[in-house]
Design an enzyme around this catalytic site. Structure first.
Site, PDB file in Angstrom:
ATOM      1  N   PRO A  88       0.811  -1.223   0.000  1.00  0.00           N
ATOM      2  CA  PRO A  88       0.000   0.000   0.000  1.00  0.00           C
ATOM      3  C   PRO A  88       0.845   1.274   0.000  1.00  0.00           C
ATOM      4  O   PRO A  88       0.318   2.359  -0.218  1.00  0.00           O
ATOM      5  CB  PRO A  88      -0.854  -0.115   1.268  1.00  0.00           C
ATOM      6  CG  PRO A  88      -0.306  -1.242   2.047  1.00  0.00           C
ATOM      7  CD  PRO A  88       0.537  -2.084   1.145  1.00  0.00           C
ATOM      8  N   GLU A 115       2.649  -7.051   8.644  1.00  0.00           N
ATOM      9  CA  GLU A 115       2.866  -5.600   8.729  1.00  0.00           C
ATOM     10  C   GLU A 115       3.724  -5.100   7.580  1.00  0.00           C
ATOM     11  O   GLU A 115       3.841  -3.906   7.355  1.00  0.00           O
ATOM     12  CB  GLU A 115       3.508  -5.233  10.072  1.00  0.00           C
ATOM     13  CG  GLU A 115       2.602  -5.474  11.262  1.00  0.00           C
ATOM     14  CD  GLU A 115       1.228  -4.846  11.088  1.00  0.00           C
ATOM     15  OE1 GLU A 115       1.153  -3.606  11.044  1.00  0.00           O
ATOM     16  OE2 GLU A 115       0.232  -5.598  10.976  1.00  0.00           O
ATOM     17  N   ARG A 153      -3.620  -8.234 -20.617  1.00  0.00           N
ATOM     18  CA  ARG A 153      -4.548  -7.885 -21.707  1.00  0.00           C
ATOM     19  C   ARG A 153      -3.979  -6.848 -22.663  1.00  0.00           C
ATOM     20  O   ARG A 153      -4.559  -6.574 -23.713  1.00  0.00           O
ATOM     21  CB  ARG A 153      -5.916  -7.476 -21.158  1.00  0.00           C
ATOM     22  CG  ARG A 153      -5.916  -6.260 -20.294  1.00  0.00           C
ATOM     23  CD  ARG A 153      -7.254  -6.088 -19.602  1.00  0.00           C
ATOM     24  NE  ARG A 153      -8.342  -5.745 -20.522  1.00  0.00           N
ATOM     25  CZ  ARG A 153      -8.416  -4.603 -21.203  1.00  0.00           C
ATOM     26  NH1 ARG A 153      -7.480  -3.699 -21.084  1.00  0.00           N
ATOM     27  NH2 ARG A 153      -9.438  -4.363 -22.011  1.00  0.00           N
ATOM     28  N   ASP A 168     -10.294   1.232 -24.616  1.00  0.00           N
ATOM     29  CA  ASP A 168     -10.722   1.093 -23.227  1.00  0.00           C
ATOM     30  C   ASP A 168     -10.886   2.406 -22.495  1.00  0.00           C
ATOM     31  O   ASP A 168     -10.158   3.349 -22.742  1.00  0.00           O
ATOM     32  CB  ASP A 168      -9.662   0.338 -22.415  1.00  0.00           C
ATOM     33  CG  ASP A 168      -9.655  -1.114 -22.720  1.00  0.00           C
ATOM     34  OD1 ASP A 168     -10.676  -1.612 -23.191  1.00  0.00           O
ATOM     35  OD2 ASP A 168      -8.612  -1.734 -22.480  1.00  0.00           O
TER      36      ASP A 168
HETATM   37 CL1  6GU Z   1      -0.297  -3.796  -3.311  1.00  0.00          CL
HETATM   38  N1  6GU Z   1      -0.978  -4.501  -0.873  1.00  0.00           N
HETATM   39  C1  6GU Z   1      -1.739  -4.399   0.227  1.00  0.00           C
HETATM   40  N2  6GU Z   1      -1.503  -5.209   1.261  1.00  0.00           N
HETATM   41  N3  6GU Z   1      -2.736  -3.536   0.351  1.00  0.00           N
HETATM   42  C2  6GU Z   1      -2.974  -2.750  -0.699  1.00  0.00           C
HETATM   43  C3  6GU Z   1      -2.233  -2.802  -1.874  1.00  0.00           C
HETATM   44  C4  6GU Z   1      -1.212  -3.710  -1.926  1.00  0.00           C
HETATM   45  N4  6GU Z   1      -2.699  -1.887  -2.726  1.00  0.00           N
HETATM   46  C5  6GU Z   1      -3.704  -1.297  -2.099  1.00  0.00           C
HETATM   47  N5  6GU Z   1      -3.872  -1.810  -0.876  1.00  0.00           N
END
Ligand code: 6GU
Length: 227
Positions: A88, A115, A153, A168
């Site tokens: 994230p 974590e 794709r 798209d």
């Molecule tokens: Cl790539 N990993 C995790 N654990 N949570 C996320 C993410 C990735 N992308 C958005 N939320």
């Protein structure tokens, strides 16, 4: 194109990879996805892949040794292709990033869990970090599938329609126009006359207008940024 996915939960990816367009792409040798269980490279008695964080606090951290051994064992030392960590904290995955990744013949995807991963993995093994949106998942597996799907794709020949990916939503910088198929009238709801007119210039104009209006209503941010 080949993907090597490093994960603690390879089973969790199988059903999606073995369905539909991705399966066909693999059968036609346009796409190869190899799953690698990081746990197989854990050498201690309990095959530990995570441990307590130095400095205390909650949660577990993925250990560096099994990850380095897995990635270097499969890809060589040092790896010659990009090693992408799904986290994230990564840069936001967009259609533009998908197109960028599709230019590589081979990509490694590393799925984080708990974590996170020991910082030395990010510093000395990973070459790119990607997030699929501003929310937190339990692991990188779903994000890895999103990346594989969006990139696959774009590989020539994967979609039935050779121009499929060019029209798209997002590829053009705008959302797509509405689509209709038969019947021409369903429960009294008619397909717009212009689409039945056979006038291709008028149809193209109508689609362009619809595309602009849709984007203006739903995603004004896309009009401003000109992505
Ligand atoms: Cl790539 N990993 C995790 N654990 N949570 C996320 C993410 C990735 N992308 C958005 N939320």
């Amino acid at each position: 194109m080949r993907f090597d996915i490093f994960t603690l939960f390879p089973e969790s990816l199988l059903s999606y990879l073995n369905a539909s367009i991705l399966k066909k792409a693999a059968q036609r040798n346009l796409l190869e996805v190899r799953l690698h269980n990081i746990r197989h490279w854990a050498i201690d008695r309990h095959r530990m892949t995570d441990d307590l964080p130095y400095g205390g606090g909650g949660g577990m951290v993925m250990k560096p040794e099994p990850i380095f051994s897995a990635v270097e064992g499969v890809l060589g030392k040092p790896p010659t292709c990009p090693v992408v960590l799904l986290t994230p904290q990564g840069r936001l995955f967009t259609q533009k990033v998908a197109a960028e990744l599709a230019a590589y013949p081979r990509l490694a995807l590393l799925c984080g869990h708990y974590e996170g991963v020991d910082e030395r993995v990010r510093e000395h093994l990973v070459t790119d970090e990607i997030s699929i949106g501003d929310y937190v998942l339990t692991g990188g597996e779903l994000a890895a599938l999103v990346v594989v799907d969006a990139v696959a794709r774009l590989i020539p020949g994967v979609l039935g329609d050779p121009h499929g990916a060019q029209q798209d939503s997002h590829a053009t910088g705008l959302l797509e126009h509405p689509h209709y198929t038969r019947p021409p009238e369903f429960r009294g709801w008619r397909v717009p006359d212009v689409l039945l007119s056979g006038d291709h210039a008028r149809i193209a104009r109508w689609r362009q207008e619809q595309s602009l209006e849709r984007t203006r209503q739903r995603r004004p941010d896309m009009m401003e940024e000109g992505r």
